[in-house]
Design a protein around this motif. Structure first.
Motif, PDB file in Angstrom:
ATOM      1  N   ILE A   1       0.712  -0.937  -0.107  1.00 36.66           N
ATOM      2  CA  ILE A   1       0.311  -0.296  -0.315  1.00 36.66           C
ATOM      3  C   ILE A   1       0.462   1.042  -0.182  1.00 36.66           C
ATOM      4  O   ILE A   1       0.295   2.300  -0.601  1.00 36.66           O
ATOM      5  CB  ILE A   1      -1.381   0.155   1.606  1.00 36.66           C
ATOM      6  CG1 ILE A   1      -2.099  -0.826   1.272  1.00 36.66           C
ATOM      7  CG2 ILE A   1      -1.649   1.621   1.521  1.00 36.66           C
ATOM      8  CD1 ILE A   1      -2.727  -1.420  -0.183  1.00 36.66           C
ATOM      9  N   GLY A   2       2.330   1.526   0.486  1.00 38.46           N
ATOM     10  CA  GLY A   2       3.059   2.333   0.325  1.00 38.46           C
ATOM     11  C   GLY A   2       3.252   2.793  -0.417  1.00 38.46           C
ATOM     12  O   GLY A   2       3.668   3.580  -0.918  1.00 38.46           O
ATOM     13  N   TYR A   3       4.008   1.823  -1.074  1.00 38.92           N
ATOM     14  CA  TYR A   3       4.896   1.513  -2.413  1.00 38.92           C
ATOM     15  C   TYR A   3       3.502   2.261  -3.527  1.00 38.92           C
ATOM     16  O   TYR A   3       3.931   2.990  -4.452  1.00 38.92           O
ATOM     17  CB  TYR A   3       5.508   0.393  -2.984  1.00 38.92           C
ATOM     18  CG  TYR A   3       6.310  -0.007  -2.160  1.00 38.92           C
ATOM     19  CD1 TYR A   3       7.690   1.304  -2.155  1.00 38.92           C
ATOM     20  CD2 TYR A   3       6.327  -0.863  -1.660  1.00 38.92           C
ATOM     21  CE1 TYR A   3       8.686   1.268  -1.188  1.00 38.92           C
ATOM     22  CE2 TYR A   3       7.989  -1.271  -1.255  1.00 38.92           C
ATOM     23  CZ  TYR A   3       8.933  -0.194  -1.080  1.00 38.92           C
ATOM     24  OH  TYR A   3       9.583  -0.968  -0.352  1.00 38.92           O
ATOM     25  N   SER A   4       2.627   2.059  -3.574  1.00 38.13           N
ATOM     26  CA  SER A   4       0.984   2.472  -4.187  1.00 38.13           C
ATOM     27  C   SER A   4       0.829   3.695  -4.278  1.00 38.13           C
ATOM     28  O   SER A   4       1.029   4.456  -5.362  1.00 38.13           O
ATOM     29  CB  SER A   4       0.465   1.466  -4.336  1.00 38.13           C
ATOM     30  OG  SER A   4      -0.716   1.242  -3.161  1.00 38.13           O
ATOM     31  N   GLU A   5       1.130   4.414  -2.639  1.00 35.48           N
ATOM     32  CA  GLU A   5       0.571   5.848  -2.628  1.00 35.48           C
ATOM     33  C   GLU A   5       1.385   5.795  -2.962  1.00 35.48           C
ATOM     34  O   GLU A   5       0.907   7.539  -3.543  1.00 35.48           O
ATOM     35  CB  GLU A   5       0.118   5.536  -0.985  1.00 35.48           C
ATOM     36  CG  GLU A   5      -1.458   5.271  -0.871  1.00 35.48           C
ATOM     37  CD  GLU A   5      -1.854   5.630   0.926  1.00 35.48           C
ATOM     38  OE1 GLU A   5      -1.027   6.242   1.334  1.00 35.48           O
ATOM     39  OE2 GLU A   5      -2.256   5.109   1.121  1.00 35.48           O
ATOM     40  N   LYS A   6       2.646   6.035  -3.216  1.00 32.97           N
ATOM     41  CA  LYS A   6       3.816   6.728  -4.102  1.00 32.97           C
ATOM     42  C   LYS A   6       3.786   6.760  -5.474  1.00 32.97           C
ATOM     43  O   LYS A   6       3.636   7.509  -5.681  1.00 32.97           O
ATOM     44  CB  LYS A   6       5.296   6.461  -3.499  1.00 32.97           C
ATOM     45  CG  LYS A   6       5.664   6.598  -2.303  1.00 32.97           C
ATOM     46  CD  LYS A   6       6.964   5.391  -1.860  1.00 32.97           C
ATOM     47  CE  LYS A   6       7.750   5.828  -0.578  1.00 32.97           C
ATOM     48  NZ  LYS A   6       8.407   5.335   0.004  1.00 32.97           N
ATOM     49  N   LEU A   7       3.742   5.760  -5.575  1.00 35.37           N
ATOM     50  CA  LEU A   7       3.594   5.714  -7.136  1.00 35.37           C
ATOM     51  C   LEU A   7       1.766   6.589  -7.528  1.00 35.37           C
ATOM     52  O   LEU A   7       2.053   7.162  -8.792  1.00 35.37           O
ATOM     53  CB  LEU A   7       2.752   4.112  -7.799  1.00 35.37           C
ATOM     54  CG  LEU A   7       2.333   4.179  -9.383  1.00 35.37           C
ATOM     55  CD1 LEU A   7       3.926   4.759 -10.560  1.00 35.37           C
ATOM     56  CD2 LEU A   7       2.072   2.858  -9.449  1.00 35.37           C
ATOM     57  N   VAL A   8       0.583   6.731  -6.919  1.00 32.14           N
ATOM     58  CA  VAL A   8      -0.491   7.763  -6.842  1.00 32.14           C
ATOM     59  C   VAL A   8       0.011   9.062  -7.470  1.00 32.14           C
ATOM     60  O   VAL A   8      -0.457   9.706  -8.097  1.00 32.14           O
ATOM     61  CB  VAL A   8      -1.331   7.297  -6.201  1.00 32.14           C
ATOM     62  CG1 VAL A   8      -2.673   8.195  -6.211  1.00 32.14           C
ATOM     63  CG2 VAL A   8      -2.309   5.725  -6.403  1.00 32.14           C
ATOM     64  N   HIS A   9       0.840   9.648  -5.681  1.00 30.30           N
ATOM     65  CA  HIS A   9       1.488  10.713  -5.999  1.00 30.30           C
ATOM     66  C   HIS A   9       2.449  11.373  -7.168  1.00 30.30           C
ATOM     67  O   HIS A   9       1.810  12.130  -7.710  1.00 30.30           O
ATOM     68  CB  HIS A   9       1.488  11.462  -4.337  1.00 30.30           C
ATOM     69  CG  HIS A   9       0.330  11.418  -3.693  1.00 30.30           C
ATOM     70  ND1 HIS A   9      -0.207  12.060  -3.757  1.00 30.30           N
ATOM     71  CD2 HIS A   9       1.272   9.813  -2.804  1.00 30.30           C
ATOM     72  CE1 HIS A   9      -1.055  11.585  -2.816  1.00 30.30           C
ATOM     73  NE2 HIS A   9      -0.713  10.674  -2.179  1.00 30.30           N
TER      74      HIS A   9
END
Length: 507
Positions: free
Chosen positions: A42-50
């Motif tokens: 989830i942490g990596y995916s949120e970085k990708l989103v931003h």
């Protein structure tokens, strides 16, 4: 002879408690690994989103590609919902229902679909948290360990509960809050045995988390001075306001569920609304994408206008609720804390800047209390997440007024409402419900059961009292056994009798 018999009972209890301690360690280790893996994803995916939100500013064609990707992610989320409905939402109500025997999903299937569904929703930028899914993942990890070790149904419930404790512990680095939440919201019964296994599981899971994520607090706050007594009336006022905003949240979630039901969308297409709104926010208001974890420190370090903060609160809240009510896998716990932080920043605009961090922490805890109605968990959770211990009385006062206001306004706690929705749903398969269930209940001091023998009591149909725990000792129940205050009963009954039993004997 009598002393020898008592010694045998005590020895049996000691062995059982020791066994539960080691069981909790095993569950905590497994749930900790699963929960840490989910947290990393989830942490990596949120970085990708931003990163994506910044990247699409470079051209129109990138926005078209993003729209296509979000539509595909929405379809995949709908497919996952159709294949495994019990992996939808936060997962906390599902775990509560399983503890009382009203659901019995396949643990491995839930683990696979929950992780996949949560990651898909996060990649789409939906405003959802990791804590609810982490609790369900922890509970299913415990259930899977129980199945592997071939434990009986009573032990399995212990494994599920201590797995839930481990799940919240790894999600937030908060072992004490994990234990309290699993008892307050999941198991709803306090026994020495459940505390032992939950605490061992939560501590071990937290050690796993510290090894992977380090020792720093989940939220980084500046040092907070001790609070002057002159601030307490404002703290009480803040609690009342948070109770009102929490009521608004609980009313809004019901309205949005009804809107989705009114639209009568096929489950495969239901997530499309949330993902399309996410696309609009990617372009015009990316600050509300994802759970919003980094937003707390951003709010404390910068000064914003009253109107900006009010707009941010309503957009963040509505987007979080639209994301959640779409049915995709994801929680509301962390977004609730972020919304509380926004309200705290809003309230602090009327005070000296030195109080900003204080009001943010108070609002996070008070807002969570107003929505969930678990004040002790809310207080301990914020202590553990912030590692700040010099504001106990203000936070307790804020939570007290938030709890009181929300109760007066009359909305049901959000997880109770979500549990009712699941239990009244007609979408459950027959193989997802047990025919016979086991629950634990404690006799209160003022209960009408006190002083009466088991045969004198008019129990619900086909109810069996299989075990009584009294002052740490197990008693084999007989018809002549007289019940005492604080006796802990293990009750077995058909699933259709559970609601009638709880309604009759919870009084």
């Amino acid at each position: 002879m009598k002393i020898s018999k008592i010694n045998k009972i005590e020895n049996k209890n000691f062995k059982l408690e020791t066994s539960l301690l080691f069981d909790g360690i095993l569950v905590g280790l497994f749930a900790g690994i699963v929960g840490a893996s989910y947290r990393l994803l989830i942490g990596y995916s949120e970085k990708l989103v931003h990163y994506t939100a910044e990247f699409i500013k470079n051209g129109f064609i990138y926005k078209i590609f993003l729209l296509g990707a979000l539509i595909l992610l929405a379809l995949f989320s709908g497919f996952l919902l159709k294949r495994e409905p019990m992996a939808s939402g936060s997962g906390i109500p599902q775990v509560s229902a399983e503890i009382t025997g009203r659901l019995n999903p396949n643990p491995l299937r839930i683990l696979i679909y929950k992780i996949t569904g949560g990651l898909t929703a996060s990649l789409g930028g939906l405003s959802l948290g990791r804590e609810g899914p982490s609790i369900q993942l922890g509970a299913m990890s415990g259930k899977l360990v129980s199945r592997i070790l071939k434990k009986d149904i009573i032990k399995e419930k212990y494994f599920i509960t201590c797995g839930a404790s481990a799940g919240l512990s790894i999600a937030f680095g908060a072992p004490l809050a994990g234990v309290l939440f699993s008892i307050e919201e999941v198991h709803k019964q306090i026994t020495k045995k459940i505390i032992i296994c939950c605490f061992s599981a939560a501590v071990v899971a937290n050690i796993v988390g510290q090894y992977i994520f380090g020792l720093t607090a989940i939220f980084k706050f500046p040092d907070i001075p001790y609070v002057e007594v002159s601030i307490y009336p404002w703290v009480a006022l803040l609690g009342i306001l948070l109770g009102i905003f929490g009521t608004f949240y609980n009313i809004t979630i019901k309205i949005l569920f009804r809107i989705y039901e009114f639209l009568k969308l096929n489950i495969v297409f239901r997530p499309q609304i949330a993902f399309l709104i996410s696309f609009v926010l990617f372009i015009f208001y990316p600050i509300v994408l994802g759970s919003g974890h980094n937003l707390v420190e951003f709010l404390i370090e910068n000064k914003f206008s009253f109107m900006f903060l009010l707009t941010l609160y309503f957009i963040k809240t509505l987007f979080s609720l639209i994301s959640f009510t779409s049915g995709v896998a994801g929680g509301i716990f962390l977004p609730i804390l972020i919304q509380g932080a926004i309200l705290g920043t809003l309230f602090s605009n009327f005070f000296d800047a030195k109080y900003t961090a204080l009001f943010v922490i108070l609002s996070m805890s008070g807002y969570l209390t107003a929505i969930v109605r678990s004040p002790i968990t809310s207080i301990i959770l914020l202590f553990e997440m912030t590692q700040k211990l010099n504001y106990f009385l203000p936070i307790a006062l804020c939570c007290l007024f938030a709890y009181m206001t929300a109760n007066i306004l009359g909305t049901k706690p959000v997880y109770e409402y979500l549990l009712d929705r699941i239990l009244t749903s007609n979408k459950l398969e027959d193989n997802e419900v047990e025919m016979e269930v086991e629950i634990l209940t404690t006799i209160s001091n003022d209960s009408f059961l006190v002083g009466r023998s088991i045969r004198e009591i008019e129990w619900t149909k086909n109810t069996l009292i299989s075990q009584i725990e009294r002052s740490g000792r197990e008693i084999v129940p007989k018809g002549t056994t007289v019940l005492e205050a604080n006796d802990k009963l293990t009750v077995i009954m058909p699933k259709e009798s559970v609601d009638a039993f709880l309604e009759k004997f919870s009084k």
